[in-house]
Design an enzyme around this catalytic site. Structure first.
Site, PDB file in Angstrom:
ATOM      1  N   PRO A   2       0.821  -1.216   0.000  1.00  0.00           N
ATOM      2  CA  PRO A   2       0.000   0.000   0.000  1.00  0.00           C
ATOM      3  C   PRO A   2       0.859   1.272   0.000  1.00  0.00           C
ATOM      4  O   PRO A   2       1.778   1.416   0.800  1.00  0.00           O
ATOM      5  CB  PRO A   2      -0.803  -0.123   1.297  1.00  0.00           C
ATOM      6  CG  PRO A   2      -0.067  -1.110   2.140  1.00  0.00           C
ATOM      7  CD  PRO A   2       0.678  -2.002   1.213  1.00  0.00           C
ATOM      8  N   GLU A   3       0.581   2.141  -0.920  1.00  0.00           N
ATOM      9  CA  GLU A   3       1.234   3.449  -0.955  1.00  0.00           C
ATOM     10  C   GLU A   3       0.153   4.498  -0.710  1.00  0.00           C
ATOM     11  O   GLU A   3      -1.003   4.158  -0.455  1.00  0.00           O
ATOM     12  CB  GLU A   3       1.901   3.653  -2.324  1.00  0.00           C
ATOM     13  CG  GLU A   3       2.984   2.638  -2.625  1.00  0.00           C
ATOM     14  CD  GLU A   3       4.388   3.215  -2.541  1.00  0.00           C
ATOM     15  OE1 GLU A   3       4.524   4.435  -2.389  1.00  0.00           O
ATOM     16  OE2 GLU A   3       5.343   2.435  -2.638  1.00  0.00           O
ATOM     17  N   LYS A  61       1.107   8.183   4.445  1.00  0.00           N
ATOM     18  CA  LYS A  61       0.605   6.808   4.556  1.00  0.00           C
ATOM     19  C   LYS A  61       0.021   6.506   5.917  1.00  0.00           C
ATOM     20  O   LYS A  61      -0.355   5.363   6.179  1.00  0.00           O
ATOM     21  CB  LYS A  61       1.739   5.830   4.248  1.00  0.00           C
ATOM     22  CG  LYS A  61       2.280   5.952   2.832  1.00  0.00           C
ATOM     23  CD  LYS A  61       3.364   4.950   2.589  1.00  0.00           C
ATOM     24  CE  LYS A  61       4.170   5.336   1.365  1.00  0.00           C
ATOM     25  NZ  LYS A  61       5.367   4.507   1.244  1.00  0.00           N
ATOM     26  N   ARG A 278      17.613  -0.970  -0.492  1.00  0.00           N
ATOM     27  CA  ARG A 278      16.526  -1.329  -1.390  1.00  0.00           C
ATOM     28  C   ARG A 278      17.017  -1.150  -2.815  1.00  0.00           C
ATOM     29  O   ARG A 278      18.207  -1.255  -3.059  1.00  0.00           O
ATOM     30  CB  ARG A 278      15.270  -0.516  -1.097  1.00  0.00           C
ATOM     31  CG  ARG A 278      15.501   0.951  -0.788  1.00  0.00           C
ATOM     32  CD  ARG A 278      14.207   1.665  -0.544  1.00  0.00           C
ATOM     33  NE  ARG A 278      13.523   1.203   0.648  1.00  0.00           N
ATOM     34  CZ  ARG A 278      13.800   1.587   1.886  1.00  0.00           C
ATOM     35  NH1 ARG A 278      14.773   2.440   2.089  1.00  0.00           N
ATOM     36  NH2 ARG A 278      13.128   1.148   2.907  1.00  0.00           N
TER      37      ARG A 278
END
Length: 294
Positions: A2-3, A61, A278
DNA sequence: CCGTACTCCTGGCAGC
DNA sequence: TGCTGCCAGGAGTACG
């Protein structure tokens, strides 16, 4: 995962299905789901019982449900795999159900005789969670005071953001992910906005001209709004789904996850670089590295 | 002030 | 086939 657009879809679902409802029972099924609630799961459940949810709010978020007349809110973050589901009370438990919140029967239930609904927090990887916090005078849970407004917030200050970018001695992707500068931008949207802006992730922010930073901000907004347009059409059901598998991610990504695939602009194979534990995806031709970095 | 490294967690998948 | 180990990610924290 989810963003911001998915979280906004969840917020709308909560607005529709949960606002105004009174909590009768809370079950905390996994301690990690309330680890940001220092007093623990039993305290979380006890303090929530009997309270009424107001309309859900969101920043970046984070989303939160103010509890009427208490000056407190239930704050939620979905982390990487969190979902908030509104389910019929008799639906089978999800494998990774962490928290269940039951409500007093609503008027529509008693009229139709239908099975009531409950709110469920489901989270496989347990990076997300719920917690209870006091609100600051501006209605924000106190623990997210350091989170900047997000680019879809009408009060986001474009000029201030651009000025802050120039002052920071950092690089552009780092700045996009810095929640104290701008919130709600994750790894995916950062790479997408940088690709659209033809900017390399290691570009020093101090070298961005006003027009370039304005263009970047515009692309951040565009990419989020495009995702919201897709995800925002599917919330209108009993089942408020936040699985991050929206069609947007399948069809519309230009950078993220496209290693070795041709750049949608120039055909050059896209590259992936290890970056801050990442990955960064970019086109080596459209997004040239700055001279200082190798 | 700024950057780096580490941590939390699970399941999918590559490789042996 | 079944193991091992890597990877994905946000955000907080500790530290240089």
């Amino acid at each position: 995962m989810p963003e911001l657009p998915e979280v906004e879809v969840v917020r709308r679902g909560l607005e529709r299905w949960v606002a105004g409802r009174t909590v009768t029972e809370v079950e905390v099924l996994h301690p990690r789901a309330v680890r940001r609630h220092p007093a623990g799961g039993a305290d979380f459940a006890a303090r929530l019982k009997g309270q009424r949810f107001e309309v859900a709010r969101r920043r970046g978020k984070y989303l939160w449900l103010p509890l009427a007349e208490t000056g407190t809110s239930v704050l939620g973050h979905l982390g990487m795999s969190g979902q908030l589901l509104v389910q019929p009370e008799d639906a089978a438990d999800e494998k990774h159900l962490r928290i269940r919140i039951r409500f007093a029967a609503s008027d529509s239930d008693s009229v139709t005789g239908a099975v009531g609904t409950e709110l469920r927090f489901v989270d496989q990887r347990t990076f997300g969670g719920l917690s209870l916090h006091d609100q600051t005078p501006d209605g924000l849970p106190d623990v997210i005071g350091h989170i900047a407004r997000d680019p879809l917030d009408p009060e986001f200050d474009d000029a201030a953001f651009q000025s802050a970018l120039r002052l920071r001695r950092t690089t552009v992707k780092r700045a996009l992910l810095d929640q104290s500068l701008i919130s709600g931008v994750g790894n995916i949207y950062a790479d997408e906005a940088l690709w659209r802006s033809r900017l390399h992730y290691d570009r020093p922010t101090a070298t961005l001209t006003r027009p370039r930073s304005a263009e970047l901000l515009g692309h951040v907004r565009d990419v989020m709004n495009a995702a919201l347009d897709v995800g925002g059409t599917s919330f209108d059901s009993l089942y408020v789904n936040v699985n991050g598998e929206s069609g947007y991610f399948d069809r519309s990504l230009d950078a993220y996850g496209r290693e070795d695939e041709p750049c949608h602009r120039c055909g050059t194979p896209m590259r992936r670089r290890a970056w801050m534990n990442r990955s960064s995806y970019f086109c080596p031709r459209c997004q040239r590295p700055p001279r200082a970095s190798a």
